[in-house]
Write an enzyme that holds these catalytic residues in place. Structure first.
Site, mmCIF file in Angstrom:
data_model
loop_
_atom_site.group_PDB
_atom_site.id
_atom_site.type_symbol
_atom_site.label_atom_id
_atom_site.label_comp_id
_atom_site.label_asym_id
_atom_site.label_seq_id
_atom_site.Cartn_x
_atom_site.Cartn_y
_atom_site.Cartn_z
ATOM 1 N N LYS A 47 19.780 31.987 -11.983
ATOM 2 C CA LYS A 47 19.234 32.810 -10.898
ATOM 3 C C LYS A 47 18.485 31.945 -9.881
ATOM 4 O O LYS A 47 18.757 32.021 -8.689
ATOM 5 C CB LYS A 47 18.292 33.890 -11.474
ATOM 6 C CG LYS A 47 19.001 34.874 -12.387
ATOM 7 C CD LYS A 47 18.069 35.931 -12.949
ATOM 8 C CE LYS A 47 17.050 35.393 -13.908
ATOM 9 N NZ LYS A 47 17.618 34.854 -15.153
ATOM 10 N N THR A 48 17.562 31.112 -10.396
ATOM 11 C CA THR A 48 16.799 30.242 -9.498
ATOM 12 C C THR A 48 17.750 29.304 -8.760
ATOM 13 O O THR A 48 17.627 29.106 -7.545
ATOM 14 C CB THR A 48 15.770 29.420 -10.313
ATOM 15 O OG1 THR A 48 14.945 30.328 -11.022
ATOM 16 C CG2 THR A 48 14.931 28.544 -9.421
ATOM 17 N N ASP A 59 10.207 34.705 -8.201
ATOM 18 C CA ASP A 59 10.704 34.725 -9.569
ATOM 19 C C ASP A 59 9.905 35.738 -10.382
ATOM 20 O O ASP A 59 8.777 36.056 -10.029
ATOM 21 C CB ASP A 59 10.528 33.313 -10.156
ATOM 22 C CG ASP A 59 11.603 33.002 -11.183
ATOM 23 O OD1 ASP A 59 12.393 33.903 -11.513
ATOM 24 O OD2 ASP A 59 11.652 31.849 -11.641
ATOM 25 N N THR A 82 14.471 38.968 -15.360
ATOM 26 C CA THR A 82 15.239 39.127 -16.596
ATOM 27 C C THR A 82 15.177 40.587 -17.046
ATOM 28 O O THR A 82 15.849 40.970 -17.980
ATOM 29 C CB THR A 82 14.629 38.246 -17.707
ATOM 30 O OG1 THR A 82 13.225 38.457 -17.717
ATOM 31 C CG2 THR A 82 14.914 36.777 -17.474
ATOM 32 N N ARG A 136 21.656 26.688 -19.274
ATOM 33 C CA ARG A 136 20.450 25.921 -19.633
ATOM 34 C C ARG A 136 20.548 25.421 -21.079
ATOM 35 O O ARG A 136 20.165 24.293 -21.388
ATOM 36 C CB ARG A 136 19.189 26.768 -19.454
ATOM 37 C CG ARG A 136 17.926 25.958 -19.816
ATOM 38 C CD ARG A 136 16.648 26.748 -19.726
ATOM 39 N NE ARG A 136 16.320 27.063 -18.355
ATOM 40 C CZ ARG A 136 15.912 28.257 -17.963
ATOM 41 N NH1 ARG A 136 15.817 29.253 -18.821
ATOM 42 N NH2 ARG A 136 15.624 28.467 -16.704
HETATM 43 N N1 LIG Z 1 26.534 28.000 -12.462
HETATM 44 C C1 LIG Z 1 25.968 26.882 -12.899
HETATM 45 N N2 LIG Z 1 26.638 25.706 -12.854
HETATM 46 C C2 LIG Z 1 26.050 24.586 -13.327
HETATM 47 N N3 LIG Z 1 24.805 24.523 -13.849
HETATM 48 C C3 LIG Z 1 24.094 25.647 -13.882
HETATM 49 C C4 LIG Z 1 24.628 26.876 -13.410
HETATM 50 N N4 LIG Z 1 23.705 27.835 -13.572
HETATM 51 C C5 LIG Z 1 22.639 27.240 -14.132
HETATM 52 N N5 LIG Z 1 22.864 25.927 -14.323
HETATM 53 C C6 LIG Z 1 21.930 24.982 -14.973
HETATM 54 O O1 LIG Z 1 21.111 25.710 -15.857
HETATM 55 C C7 LIG Z 1 19.731 25.490 -15.589
HETATM 56 C C8 LIG Z 1 19.017 26.826 -15.636
HETATM 57 O O2 LIG Z 1 19.331 27.591 -14.510
HETATM 58 P P1 LIG Z 1 18.224 28.435 -13.703
HETATM 59 O O3 LIG Z 1 16.902 27.759 -13.781
HETATM 60 O O4 LIG Z 1 18.773 28.710 -12.358
HETATM 61 O O5 LIG Z 1 18.215 29.742 -14.576
HETATM 62 P P2 LIG Z 1 17.434 31.110 -14.332
HETATM 63 O O6 LIG Z 1 18.443 32.204 -14.402
HETATM 64 O O7 LIG Z 1 16.618 31.012 -13.109
HETATM 65 O O8 LIG Z 1 16.527 31.210 -15.620
HETATM 66 P P3 LIG Z 1 15.079 31.943 -15.805
HETATM 67 O O9 LIG Z 1 15.347 33.401 -15.982
HETATM 68 O O10 LIG Z 1 14.577 31.332 -17.073
HETATM 69 O O11 LIG Z 1 14.237 31.604 -14.622
HETATM 70 C C9 LIG Z 1 19.683 24.833 -14.216
HETATM 71 O O12 LIG Z 1 18.769 23.789 -14.208
HETATM 72 C C10 LIG Z 1 21.066 24.283 -13.974
HETATM 73 O O13 LIG Z 1 21.086 22.915 -14.269
HETATM 74 MG MG LIG Z 2 14.556 30.865 -12.905
#
Ligand SMILES: Nc1ncnc2c1ncn2[C@@H]1O[C@H](COP(=O)(O)OP(=O)(O)OP(=O)(O)O)[C@@H](O)[C@H]1O
Ligand SMILES: [Mg+2]
Length: 367
Positions: free
Chosen positions: A94-95, A139, A188, A247
């Protein structure tokens, strides 16, 4: 990209949430959760691994299609993008997507998290600092305070900031115009958002668990960045155990890389990956110690359920939110757990995976 207040803690909160709480956890599972480098280096490494362009963002085809159209249309009209809400389990990107969105639009992104906007003046200051077209990323948006939320309503809908000056009878409300900007919220727990807030997002998109071939590609990409040799079958083995989550795939890769460095020279293949992940107690379905414990408690202590969430939390020593947001989504996705109105139920597949006889077969054995 101007990042004004990114997450203060270098260890992502969701990583912390799955920190073990029980002292009887087996010693081998501990290295999985320990930071391997100093916080600063970890931040840099995270940033290198995180995709920065649409083209590097693997998977989530539907989401990418929707956003690509929205971006192209907004650009063609010379307008800002509609407010966007991204939701889904932790670690799905998401981030990452919010940051990519800003860079694809060619605009600044201000990053913050709802708990950092506790006082009204935090959010007022932030909104006031926005320039035309900016992306404001909030976030954990389900954790906004009521007051911050009420300031956001007109700021989202009419690009207007209503502030109250003074107190009591002499209080006056002033309205200040805001530049057109795009709010991107991530959560989430979409169900925990109030409906007035949810309704003010023009785009609401869910992120889904990743398919194994997508996770394999993510592992291969990260391995390249980390300059680690991984074969295709080695990447597939890690992907298979990554719970559909990028992740986790990246985290497992780092653990396997350590193992390979110490125990085996050369390319990480399927055997080395499997050996390393067995050592870290990640089983072939990606279940870890806590997943297996949750399921075995349900089966052994409660005949497979239904078990209430609070009871599960008390019996396993995990908190209810972690169970609901971190563990259950994947167990439901792979068909090991069902949520019913009366509580959680372990499925026949879960019985088999843990080496128990499913209840319906127990009956047929008695006949
Ligand atoms: N589509 C993707 N392709 C490649 N790597 C990805 C992808 N999505 C996420 N990642 C990797 O996974 C890690 C986690 O992603 P991210 O921090 O965006 O998750 P999030 O959904 O924001 O999680 P949270 O809910 O914990 O904040 C990132 O650092 C990135 O390296
Ligand atoms: Mg995030």
């Amino acid at each position: 990209m101007a990042i004004i207040s990114s997450k203060q803690d270098p260890i992502e909160p969701n990583d912390r949430r799955i920190e073990p709480k029980r002292s009887d956890r087996p010693a081998q599972s501990e290295p999985l959760l320990k930071p391997e480098v100093t916080p600063d280096e970890q931040d840099k490494q995270e940033d290198r691994i995180r995709p920065h362009r649409f083209a590097d963002y693997i998977g989530q085809k539907d989401l990418k299609q929707v956003l690509d159209i929205a971006i192209q249309a907004a650009k063609a009209r010379g307008e800002t993008l509609d407010h966007l809400l991204l939701y889904g389990p932790p670690g799905l990107g998401k981030t990452t997507m919010a940051l990519i969105l800003a860079s694809e639009m060619g605009v600044n992104c201000k990053v913050t998290s709802a708990p950092a906007l506790e006082r009204p003046r935090d959010i007022v200051g932030l909104l006031n600092s926005l320039k035309v077209g900016d992306v404001l990323f909030i976030d954990e948006i389900h954790r906004l305070s009521k007051m911050a939320e009420e300031i956001l309503y007109p700021a989202m809908e009419d690009f207007r900031l209503d502030i109250t000056l003074g107190k009591g009878q002499s209080a006056k409300t002033r309205s200040l115009p805001l530049p057109k900007y795009t709010l991107v919220g991530a959560t989430t727990r979409v169900g925990a958002l109030s409906s007035p807030l949810r309704d003010r997002f023009g785009l609401i998109q869910q992120l889904r668990f990743y398919a194994q071939d997508e996770l394999s590609q993510i592992v291969l990409r990260t391995a390249q960045i980390l300059q680690t040799d991984v074969s295709e079958d080695g990447a597939a083995e890690i992907a298979r155990r990554a719970r559909g989550t990028p992740r986790i795939a990246n985290r497992l890769l780092k653990r396997v890389r350590d193992y390979a460095q110490v125990k085996a020279a050369g390319t990480i293949n399927r055997y080395i990956a499997a050996e390393a992940l067995e050592l870290f107690q990640v089983d072939p379905c990606g279940l870890d110690w806590t997943d297996r414990r949750m399921l075995s408690v349900m089966i052994e202590n409660f005949n497979g359920g239904p078990v209430g969430l609070e009871t599960m939390a008390a019996a396993t020593g995990e908190d209810t939110q972690t169970i609901e947001e971190v563990y259950e989504p994947y167990l439901m996705q792979i068909g090991y757990l069902n949520r019913t109105p009366r509580g959680r139920v372990a499925t026949a597949a879960a019985y088999k995976h843990l080496g128990f006889t499913p209840p319906n077969q127990q009956l047929s054995l008695l006949k």
